[in-house]
Design a protein around this motif. Structure first.
Motif, PDB file in Angstrom:
ATOM      1  N   PRO A 125       0.851  -1.183   0.000  1.00 61.21           N
ATOM      2  CA  PRO A 125       0.000   0.000   0.000  1.00 61.21           C
ATOM      3  C   PRO A 125       0.895   1.245   0.000  1.00 61.21           C
ATOM      4  O   PRO A 125       1.978   1.220   0.590  1.00 61.21           O
ATOM      5  CB  PRO A 125      -0.774  -0.102   1.311  1.00 61.21           C
ATOM      6  N   THR A 126       0.460   2.294  -0.684  1.00 58.39           N
ATOM      7  CA  THR A 126       1.378   3.416  -0.925  1.00 58.39           C
ATOM      8  C   THR A 126       1.786   4.166   0.337  1.00 58.39           C
ATOM      9  O   THR A 126       2.848   4.767   0.361  1.00 58.39           O
ATOM     10  CB  THR A 126       0.760   4.402  -1.930  1.00 58.39           C
ATOM     11  N   GLU A 127       0.957   4.145   1.380  1.00 59.86           N
ATOM     12  CA  GLU A 127       1.330   4.860   2.607  1.00 59.86           C
ATOM     13  C   GLU A 127       2.052   3.952   3.605  1.00 59.86           C
ATOM     14  O   GLU A 127       2.365   4.362   4.718  1.00 59.86           O
ATOM     15  CB  GLU A 127       0.096   5.489   3.273  1.00 59.86           C
ATOM     16  N   GLN A 128       2.272   2.700   3.205  1.00 59.99           N
ATOM     17  CA  GLN A 128       2.985   1.763   4.067  1.00 59.99           C
ATOM     18  C   GLN A 128       4.433   2.220   4.235  1.00 59.99           C
ATOM     19  O   GLN A 128       5.088   2.579   3.265  1.00 59.99           O
ATOM     20  CB  GLN A 128       2.943   0.390   3.391  1.00 59.99           C
TER      21      GLN A 128
END
Lengths: 153, 340
Positions: free
Chosen positions: B156-159
């Motif tokens: 996930p991109t905000e991980q």
């Protein structure tokens, strides 16, 4: 007769050693220092929150639980604002190992899959990253619980 | 003219065009990060953000591809309906971006998957269809979007993850080329279709190392099939090997008796500055597509480069095969683009 399989194995071995020569060595020392400092600072922050809650007159048990809740909230907020992943690029394990990393993994997944809807997106995928931690966390705690039951009896 | 089977084929893997198809116009659209890179001024359009007013990154990606195709055609005062065929591909499951762009364009459409080698693949197939006499005008295109690729292939991109120094940044960009049987412009003279090469690399954050053997193999086969001197091309440019993959390909080329420097470079290395935090460089279908449809074709048109060999490179893994412990197969296709 030429042994094709053997030749292929030799080629793979030769190439692996070339790859190892060309690839940059992982910066273990630098990453460890960053992880130690960043992870340590998160723990210091937790300790400050914990101590101030106790000073306010909270019991030790309540203060620990509240500290965890506050840290989780802060990590979730920073993830939502898009700062946590930027910090993690440098801090590495320092931002993954504390409880804040767990919050980040869940909130990042929830944010990511919101566009696929609340049921098949958020609901189904929220533990996409944190799932393994939960599964093995439950498994290990069950195991330890059983050991305790037998040791105690 | 009676064409006997295979008469346009030279050597083992190469085709030579009797009537070399012409790249009559082209267009490139890139994301904000690519716009800040060293070639920012060479692209037709730089997006101000990754969503461009759409509700999702996927929607933004297919709109970007659609607009690149329309923009390339509009430079020849043409509309989507004037193209007889669209050949396009991207990185998403089921080729979502290309399918949805084609839905809007309403052009007869063939979707292609060659991972990041898709731009070269679409040019090769397009050139063969034109030289074969099946069509007179078609569009070859490819695109990728950093965040759609990231969420499909990685995290996930905000991980919060620490990228490895060998990892690459999937480029946001779309490139489209109008290929015609007649007209003026650079021509596609020959092409080499690559084999799938797998030398056992398994690290999915090190695609350059996985793809380099395929790139070197295709370059070697191209030069050998056509019996060219090793300095025939002004520039041989691979698609998205990045710094590590490019260094490896250079070493493999030397082993094959070819001279890499100063004739060899890589779109993934060229697309960004080192300070942009892309680690080993750029990747994705969009990487070679926008470098070709931006700076490279402009340089061919201006005469700075006369003979270019574009070697599109692709890592043919999926998250499923990686988790199942499979190594990463690579592929590379070479397209010779010459002026005059």
């Amino acid at each position: 007769m030429v042994d094709e399989k053997k030749l292929n194995e030799i080629e793979i071995q030769e190439y692996s050693s070339l790859v190892q020569r060309v690839n940059p060595k992982p910066q273990v020392f630098k990453h460890s220092v960053w992880a130690f400092v960043a992870g340590g600072l998160i723990c210091v922050l937790g300790q400050i929150i914990n101590n101030s809650l106790i000073l306010q007159g909270m019991s030790n048990g309540d203060a620990s639980a509240s500290t965890a809740v506050i840290l989780i909230f802060l990590a979730a907020l920073l993830t939502g604002l898009g700062y946590y992943d930027e910090l993690a690029k440098y801090a590495g394990a320092g931002t993954i190992v504390p409880i804040t990393g767990f919050a980040n993994a869940i909130v990042a997944s929830a944010l990511e899959f919101k566009r696929e809807g609340y049921i098949f997106g958020v609901g189904a995928r929220i533990f996409a990253v944190a799932g393994p931690t939960l599964v093995f966390g439950f498994a290990v705690s069950t195991l330890i619980g059983l050991i305790r039951v037998f040791v105690a009896s | 003219m009676v064409v006997t089977a295979g008469e346009k084929k030279k050597g083992l893997q190469t085709v030579v065009f009797t009537n070399p198809p012409i790249l009559t116009s082209w267009a490139s659209i890139v994301g904000p990060k690519e716009g800040e890179g060293p070639w920012g001024n060479s692209f037709d359009r730089v997006l101000s953000d990754y969503l461009t007013g759409e509700a999702s990154w996927e929607k933004a990606e297919n709109k970007m591809l659609q607009e690149a195709v329309e923009l390339a055609l509009s430079k020849n005062n043409l509309l989507a309906k004037d193209a007889e065929l669209l050949l396009a591909g991207d990185l998403l499951n089921q080729l979502a971006s290309s399918n949805f762009a084609a839905r809007q364009l309403k052009t007869p459409f063939l979707g292609l998957y060659g991972a990041c080698s898709t731009m070269a693949e679409s040019l090769i197939i397009g050139a063969m269809l034109l030289d074969g006499g099946f069509f007179r005008r078609l569009v070859a295109a490819a695109c990728s979007h950093h965040y759609t690729a990231e969420r499909q292939f990685r995290f996930p991109t905000e991980q919060g993850v620490q990228p490895s120094p060998s990892s690459q940044w999937t480029a946001t960009g779309a490139g489209a080329v109008v290929l015609e049987a007649q007209g003026s412009g650079p021509r596609i003279t020959a092409a080499t279709i690559g084999k799938v090469v797998d030398l056992g690399q398994t690290d999915s954050s090190n695609m350059g190392s996985a793809m380099a053997p395929a790139a070197a193999d295709t370059i070697k086969m191209h030069i050998a099939d056509l019996n060219y001197p090793s300095d025939y091309y002004d520039l041989i440019v691979t698609g998205d090997l990045g710094i590590i993959g490019m260094a490896l390909t250079g070493q493999l080329m030397v082993k094959d008796g070819l001279v890499p420097a100063p004739y060899y470079s890589d779109c993934g290395v060229l697309l960004y500055d080192e300070q942009q935090g892309v680690n080993a460089g750029g990747s994705g279908c969009g990487c070679s597509a926008v470098m070709l449809c931006g700076p490279l074709l402009a340089k061919i048109q201006s005469g700075e480069i006369n003979k270019l060999l574009l070697v599109g490179t692709g890592a043919l893994m999926s998250p499923t095969t990686s988790f199942q412990g499979e190594s990463i197969p690579g592929i590379a296709h070479a397209v010779a683009i010459e002026m005059g």
